[in-house]
Design a protein around this motif. Sequence first.
Motif, PDB file in Angstrom:
ATOM      1  N   THR A   1      41.284  34.245  27.857  1.00 44.34           N
ATOM      2  CA  THR A   1      41.721  33.205  28.791  1.00 44.34           C
ATOM      3  C   THR A   1      41.484  31.826  28.199  1.00 44.34           C
ATOM      4  N   GLU A   2      40.299  31.615  27.630  1.00 44.10           N
ATOM      5  CA  GLU A   2      40.005  30.309  27.042  1.00 44.10           C
ATOM      6  C   GLU A   2      40.910  30.045  25.848  1.00 44.10           C
ATOM      7  N   TYR A   3      41.179  31.045  25.041  1.00 42.20           N
ATOM      8  CA  TYR A   3      42.009  30.867  23.848  1.00 42.20           C
ATOM      9  C   TYR A   3      43.428  30.456  24.237  1.00 42.20           C
ATOM     10  N   TYR A   4      44.020  31.144  25.202  1.00 39.98           N
ATOM     11  CA  TYR A   4      45.421  30.898  25.541  1.00 39.98           C
ATOM     12  C   TYR A   4      45.627  29.803  26.584  1.00 39.98           C
ATOM     13  N   PHE A   5      44.672  29.627  27.507  1.00 40.44           N
ATOM     14  CA  PHE A   5      44.892  28.707  28.620  1.00 40.44           C
ATOM     15  C   PHE A   5      43.828  27.631  28.763  1.00 40.44           C
TER      16      PHE A   5
ATOM     17  N   PRO B   1      42.137  27.860  34.131  1.00 40.61           N
ATOM     18  CA  PRO B   1      42.184  28.981  35.081  1.00 40.61           C
ATOM     19  C   PRO B   1      40.865  29.292  35.787  1.00 40.61           C
ATOM     20  N   TRP B   2      39.856  28.439  35.663  1.00 35.64           N
ATOM     21  CA  TRP B   2      38.581  28.713  36.335  1.00 35.64           C
ATOM     22  C   TRP B   2      38.799  28.905  37.823  1.00 35.64           C
ATOM     23  N   ILE B   3      39.748  28.189  38.397  1.00 32.16           N
ATOM     24  CA  ILE B   3      39.997  28.301  39.840  1.00 32.16           C
ATOM     25  C   ILE B   3      40.479  29.710  40.200  1.00 32.16           C
ATOM     26  N   LEU B   4      41.223  30.341  39.303  1.00 32.02           N
ATOM     27  CA  LEU B   4      41.680  31.720  39.550  1.00 32.02           C
ATOM     28  C   LEU B   4      40.504  32.688  39.536  1.00 32.02           C
ATOM     29  N   PHE B   5      39.554  32.441  38.613  1.00 27.75           N
ATOM     30  CA  PHE B   5      38.340  33.255  38.583  1.00 27.75           C
ATOM     31  C   PHE B   5      37.582  33.098  39.899  1.00 27.75           C
ATOM     32  N   LEU B   6      37.510  31.857  40.403  1.00 30.81           N
ATOM     33  CA  LEU B   6      36.800  31.600  41.658  1.00 30.81           C
ATOM     34  C   LEU B   6      37.485  32.286  42.834  1.00 30.81           C
ATOM     35  N   ILE B   7      38.789  32.121  42.932  1.00 31.42           N
ATOM     36  CA  ILE B   7      39.531  32.721  44.052  1.00 31.42           C
ATOM     37  C   ILE B   7      39.418  34.247  44.021  1.00 31.42           C
ATOM     38  N   ALA B   8      39.637  34.835  42.838  1.00 32.44           N
ATOM     39  CA  ALA B   8      39.552  36.297  42.724  1.00 32.44           C
ATOM     40  C   ALA B   8      38.130  36.773  42.997  1.00 32.44           C
ATOM     41  N   GLY B   9      37.135  36.066  42.453  1.00 34.55           N
ATOM     42  CA  GLY B   9      35.743  36.461  42.662  1.00 34.55           C
ATOM     43  C   GLY B   9      35.355  36.409  44.131  1.00 34.55           C
ATOM     44  N   LEU B  10      35.736  35.329  44.800  1.00 36.93           N
ATOM     45  CA  LEU B  10      35.430  35.215  46.230  1.00 36.93           C
ATOM     46  C   LEU B  10      36.172  36.277  47.039  1.00 36.93           C
ATOM     47  N   ALA B  11      37.417  36.561  46.650  1.00 33.59           N
ATOM     48  CA  ALA B  11      38.191  37.587  47.362  1.00 33.59           C
ATOM     49  C   ALA B  11      37.524  38.958  47.234  1.00 33.59           C
ATOM     50  N   PHE B  12      37.061  39.288  46.026  1.00 31.88           N
ATOM     51  CA  PHE B  12      36.368  40.564  45.839  1.00 31.88           C
ATOM     52  C   PHE B  12      35.071  40.604  46.650  1.00 31.88           C
ATOM     53  N   CYS B  13      34.324  39.499  46.648  1.00 30.48           N
ATOM     54  CA  CYS B  13      33.056  39.466  47.399  1.00 30.48           C
ATOM     55  C   CYS B  13      33.291  39.570  48.902  1.00 30.48           C
ATOM     56  N   VAL B  14      34.296  38.869  49.407  1.00 31.47           N
ATOM     57  CA  VAL B  14      34.612  38.955  50.837  1.00 31.47           C
ATOM     58  C   VAL B  14      35.118  40.360  51.160  1.00 31.47           C
TER      59      VAL B  14
ATOM     60  N   ALA C   1      31.169  39.115  41.630  1.00 32.90           N
ATOM     61  CA  ALA C   1      30.092  38.353  40.991  1.00 32.90           C
ATOM     62  C   ALA C   1      30.371  38.159  39.507  1.00 32.90           C
ATOM     63  N   SER C   2      30.927  39.163  38.849  1.00 33.39           N
ATOM     64  CA  SER C   2      31.255  39.053  37.428  1.00 33.39           C
ATOM     65  C   SER C   2      32.345  38.013  37.190  1.00 33.39           C
ATOM     66  N   LEU C   3      33.328  37.964  38.075  1.00 29.21           N
ATOM     67  CA  LEU C   3      34.392  36.965  37.941  1.00 29.21           C
ATOM     68  C   LEU C   3      33.856  35.551  38.187  1.00 29.21           C
ATOM     69  N   ILE C   4      32.984  35.407  39.164  1.00 26.79           N
ATOM     70  CA  ILE C   4      32.395  34.096  39.428  1.00 26.79           C
ATOM     71  C   ILE C   4      31.501  33.684  38.257  1.00 26.79           C
ATOM     72  N   TRP C   5      30.749  34.611  37.718  1.00 28.73           N
ATOM     73  CA  TRP C   5      29.917  34.329  36.539  1.00 28.73           C
ATOM     74  C   TRP C   5      30.813  33.926  35.362  1.00 28.73           C
ATOM     75  N   GLY C   6      32.004  34.497  35.314  1.00 27.32           N
ATOM     76  CA  GLY C   6      32.954  34.192  34.249  1.00 27.32           C
ATOM     77  C   GLY C   6      33.365  32.735  34.196  1.00 27.32           C
TER      78      GLY C   6
ATOM     79  N   GLU D   1      30.964  31.152  31.953  1.00 29.71           N
ATOM     80  CA  GLU D   1      31.209  31.653  30.608  1.00 29.71           C
ATOM     81  C   GLU D   1      32.476  31.053  30.009  1.00 29.71           C
ATOM     82  N   LEU D   2      33.462  30.763  30.848  1.00 29.29           N
ATOM     83  CA  LEU D   2      34.694  30.139  30.381  1.00 29.29           C
ATOM     84  C   LEU D   2      34.410  28.745  29.825  1.00 29.29           C
ATOM     85  N   ILE D   3      33.582  27.997  30.528  1.00 26.64           N
ATOM     86  CA  ILE D   3      33.196  26.662  30.076  1.00 26.64           C
ATOM     87  C   ILE D   3      32.328  26.762  28.822  1.00 26.64           C
ATOM     88  N   ALA D   4      31.402  27.716  28.808  1.00 28.72           N
ATOM     89  CA  ALA D   4      30.558  27.917  27.631  1.00 28.72           C
ATOM     90  C   ALA D   4      31.389  28.372  26.438  1.00 28.72           C
TER      91      ALA D   4
END
Length: 112
Positions: free
Chosen positions: A29-33, A37-50, A69-74, A77-80
């Motif tokens: 994701t970081e290489y290509y975009f 896309p961090w917002i997509l990780f947040l939305i998907a992570g929250l959706a899975f948690c809910v 939780a793994s997607l939110i942690w991502g 990791e995306l920024i790192a």
Amino acid sequence: MTALNYEGVILSVCTFLIIGLCHPLVIKTEYYFGTKPWILFLIAGLAFCVGALFVESLFWSALLGVTGASLIWGIGELIAQKKRVEKGWFPMNPKRRHTYKQTTETPKEENK
């Protein structure tokens, strides 16, 4: 005779696989975009948690929670990952070279 409960072991294997799949997902994701896309990780992570809150099965609820939780942690990791690319630890996408800060000097040729 005591019956064995395999759900814990299966859940641990699934958790290992989810984390293992999220690692290359972050790198690609970081290489290509980039980090956009961090917002997509947040939305998907929250959706899975809910979603985990509404699943009756403890196993599937835990699996959804681990995925969320793994997607939110991502996100972190995306920024790192961007910083790791800037340090030269991972390859830089040449099409997105302008989005990186160069934090390391290019190695100079040694006198021969």
